[in-house]
Design a protein around this motif. Structure first.
Motif, PDB file in Angstrom:
ATOM      1  N   ASP A 188       0.899  -1.733  -0.270  1.00  0.00           N
ATOM      2  CA  ASP A 188       0.452  -0.365  -0.208  1.00  0.00           C
ATOM      3  C   ASP A 188       1.039   1.320  -0.234  1.00  0.00           C
ATOM      4  O   ASP A 188       1.561   1.176   0.878  1.00  0.00           O
ATOM      5  N   GLN A 189       0.539   2.300  -1.270  1.00  0.00           N
ATOM      6  CA  GLN A 189       1.423   2.973  -1.014  1.00  0.00           C
ATOM      7  C   GLN A 189       1.026   4.060  -0.279  1.00  0.00           C
ATOM      8  O   GLN A 189      -0.460   4.530  -0.414  1.00  0.00           O
ATOM      9  N   ALA A 190       1.251   5.160   0.256  1.00  0.00           N
ATOM     10  CA  ALA A 190       1.393   6.479   1.947  1.00  0.00           C
ATOM     11  C   ALA A 190       1.169   7.445   0.166  1.00  0.00           C
ATOM     12  O   ALA A 190       1.662   7.499  -0.875  1.00  0.00           O
ATOM     13  N   SER A 191       0.235   8.345   0.537  1.00  0.00           N
ATOM     14  CA  SER A 191       0.471   9.711  -0.353  1.00  0.00           C
ATOM     15  C   SER A 191       0.911  11.042   0.324  1.00  0.00           C
ATOM     16  O   SER A 191       1.039  11.707  -0.637  1.00  0.00           O
ATOM     17  N   GLU A 192       1.244  10.269   1.646  1.00  0.00           N
ATOM     18  CA  GLU A 192       1.738  11.385   2.548  1.00  0.00           C
ATOM     19  C   GLU A 192       2.552  11.390   3.000  1.00  0.00           C
ATOM     20  O   GLU A 192       1.856  10.532   3.847  1.00  0.00           O
ATOM     21  N   PRO A 193       3.302  12.007   3.822  1.00  0.00           N
ATOM     22  CA  PRO A 193       4.114  11.578   5.526  1.00  0.00           C
ATOM     23  C   PRO A 193       3.068  12.126   6.744  1.00  0.00           C
ATOM     24  O   PRO A 193       2.434  13.027   6.368  1.00  0.00           O
ATOM     25  N   THR A 194       3.229  11.385   7.147  1.00  0.00           N
ATOM     26  CA  THR A 194       3.300  11.110   8.658  1.00  0.00           C
ATOM     27  C   THR A 194       3.732  11.930  10.089  1.00  0.00           C
ATOM     28  O   THR A 194       4.755  10.725  10.195  1.00  0.00           O
ATOM     29  N   PRO A 195       2.852  11.802  11.084  1.00  0.00           N
ATOM     30  CA  PRO A 195       3.884  12.070  12.071  1.00  0.00           C
ATOM     31  C   PRO A 195       4.636  10.729  12.810  1.00  0.00           C
ATOM     32  O   PRO A 195       5.353  11.176  13.477  1.00  0.00           O
ATOM     33  N   SER A 196       3.841  10.121  12.769  1.00  0.00           N
ATOM     34  CA  SER A 196       4.307   8.705  13.316  1.00  0.00           C
ATOM     35  C   SER A 196       3.451   7.420  12.631  1.00  0.00           C
ATOM     36  O   SER A 196       2.791   7.543  11.654  1.00  0.00           O
ATOM     37  N   ALA A 197       4.244   6.741  12.338  1.00  0.00           N
ATOM     38  CA  ALA A 197       3.719   5.149  11.706  1.00  0.00           C
ATOM     39  C   ALA A 197       4.699   3.904  12.499  1.00  0.00           C
ATOM     40  O   ALA A 197       4.629   4.110  13.242  1.00  0.00           O
ATOM     41  N   GLU A 198       3.454   2.917  12.177  1.00  0.00           N
ATOM     42  CA  GLU A 198       3.823   1.734  12.734  1.00  0.00           C
ATOM     43  C   GLU A 198       3.989   0.658  11.992  1.00  0.00           C
ATOM     44  O   GLU A 198       3.606  -0.140  10.797  1.00  0.00           O
ATOM     45  N   VAL A 199       5.195  -0.127  11.782  1.00  0.00           N
ATOM     46  CA  VAL A 199       5.222  -1.542  10.846  1.00  0.00           C
ATOM     47  C   VAL A 199       4.991  -2.887  11.512  1.00  0.00           C
ATOM     48  O   VAL A 199       5.649  -2.732  12.173  1.00  0.00           O
ATOM     49  N   ALA A 200       4.658  -3.783  10.551  1.00  0.00           N
ATOM     50  CA  ALA A 200       4.449  -5.393  11.788  1.00  0.00           C
ATOM     51  C   ALA A 200       5.901  -5.650  10.980  1.00  0.00           C
ATOM     52  O   ALA A 200       5.884  -5.767   9.595  1.00  0.00           O
ATOM     53  N   VAL A 201       5.904  -6.770  11.835  1.00  0.00           N
ATOM     54  CA  VAL A 201       7.627  -7.876  11.140  1.00  0.00           C
ATOM     55  C   VAL A 201       6.957  -8.719  11.608  1.00  0.00           C
ATOM     56  O   VAL A 201       6.592  -9.266  13.002  1.00  0.00           O
ATOM     57  N   THR A 233      11.803   1.326  -6.815  1.00  0.00           N
ATOM     58  CA  THR A 233      10.949   2.378  -7.370  1.00  0.00           C
ATOM     59  C   THR A 233       9.881   2.608  -6.444  1.00  0.00           C
ATOM     60  O   THR A 233       8.844   3.426  -6.864  1.00  0.00           O
ATOM     61  N   MET A 234       8.823   2.302  -5.558  1.00  0.00           N
ATOM     62  CA  MET A 234       8.426   2.345  -4.533  1.00  0.00           C
ATOM     63  C   MET A 234       8.618   3.750  -4.383  1.00  0.00           C
ATOM     64  O   MET A 234       7.350   4.403  -4.098  1.00  0.00           O
ATOM     65  N   VAL A 235       9.788   3.827  -3.736  1.00  0.00           N
ATOM     66  CA  VAL A 235      10.194   5.626  -2.990  1.00  0.00           C
ATOM     67  C   VAL A 235       9.659   6.284  -4.506  1.00  0.00           C
ATOM     68  O   VAL A 235       9.186   7.507  -3.581  1.00  0.00           O
ATOM     69  N   ARG A 236      10.024   6.023  -5.574  1.00  0.00           N
ATOM     70  CA  ARG A 236      10.021   7.208  -6.343  1.00  0.00           C
ATOM     71  C   ARG A 236       8.556   7.421  -7.027  1.00  0.00           C
ATOM     72  O   ARG A 236       8.484   8.423  -7.269  1.00  0.00           O
ATOM     73  N   GLU A 237       8.576   6.271  -7.228  1.00  0.00           N
ATOM     74  CA  GLU A 237       6.499   6.227  -7.149  1.00  0.00           C
ATOM     75  C   GLU A 237       5.850   7.341  -6.493  1.00  0.00           C
ATOM     76  O   GLU A 237       4.049   8.238  -6.648  1.00  0.00           O
ATOM     77  N   MET A 238       6.088   6.728  -4.781  1.00  0.00           N
ATOM     78  CA  MET A 238       5.195   7.641  -4.192  1.00  0.00           C
ATOM     79  C   MET A 238       5.985   9.220  -3.911  1.00  0.00           C
ATOM     80  O   MET A 238       5.427   9.766  -3.556  1.00  0.00           O
TER      81      MET A 238
END
Length: 219
Positions: A54-67, A195-200
């Motif tokens: 899932d691609q984010a549309s803008e930066p957020t103040p915080s985020a969680e990553v599932a491992v 590629t994902m970073v450039r697209e986002m």
């Protein structure tokens, strides 16, 4: 002296020791069954169902990553979800272990890894996470692109990225360099992340540039 913004807390969420042990996919390295299954997949670190794209549309103040380690018939997947996390400068990312035994380790010389993070930033590493619900958090003050890996599962494509702010991508070492001492599987995953970073992020800059040009023509 430990950076006060870099903290680690261990949380147990209603699980027993037996259940945790059953979910731990490895202890510093994949076990034999994990390795055989992962090597049999067409794409290391991925089965038929993609995770974390899932691609984010803008930066957020915080985020969680599932491992986690996900097992299905005939395959084992090791992954971070989402693969690319986008936060504001000064924002915090929290990694939460869902299953398996993993690390989230910056590609940084301080971790005996090639530098795929901005110059002048500190190394960060969760250490081995093996208890379900365990978390680690890190605050990112410097704008840029940060690649990181799970040390036991790097060869299976367990890599991910944190993007901080809205950096100029052409200046980012992470997007310009493929480390020479890494296998093709790692190079392929890094190229996928790039590629994902450039697209986002690139789309955001393109929209801003287009708006600026329209304003200029109107004047």
């Amino acid at each position: 002296m430990t950076d006060p913004r870099l903290t680690r807390r261990r949380l147990l969420e209603g699980t027993t020791g037996v259940a945790i042990a059953g979910l731990a996919g490895c202890a510093g390295a994949p076990d034999a069954s994990d390795q055989q299954q992962a090597e049999g997949d067409d794409q290391p670190g991925h089965g038929e169902e993609e995770h974390g794209h899932d691609q984010a549309s803008e930066p957020t103040p915080s985020a969680e990553v599932a491992v986690n380690t996900a097992r299905s018939e005939g395959s084992t997947e090791f992954h971070f979800a989402p693969h690319v996390t986008w936060i504001e400068a000064g924002g915090t990312v929290t990694w939460r272990l869902e299953s398996g035994t993993h690390t989230a380790t910056a590609y940084h010389p301080g971790n005996d890894q090639p530098r795929l993070v901005p110059e002048g930033t500190d190394a960060w590493d969760t250490g081995t996470m093996s208890e379900q619900g365990e978390t680690f958090e890190h605050t990112f003050d410097t704008e840029g692109v940060y690649h990181y890996l799970c040390e036991p599962h790097e060869q299976f494509g367990m890599l991910a990225t944190v993007v901080v702010g809205e950096p100029h991508l052409e200046d980012q070492r992470a997007l310009q360099t493929l480390p020479e001492d890494k296998p093709e599987e790692v190079h392929g995953k890094l190229e996928e992340l790039n590629t994902m970073v450039r697209e986002m992020v690139g789309d955001t800059h393109n929209e801003e540039n287009a708006t600026s040009e329209e304003d200029h023509h109107e004047e």
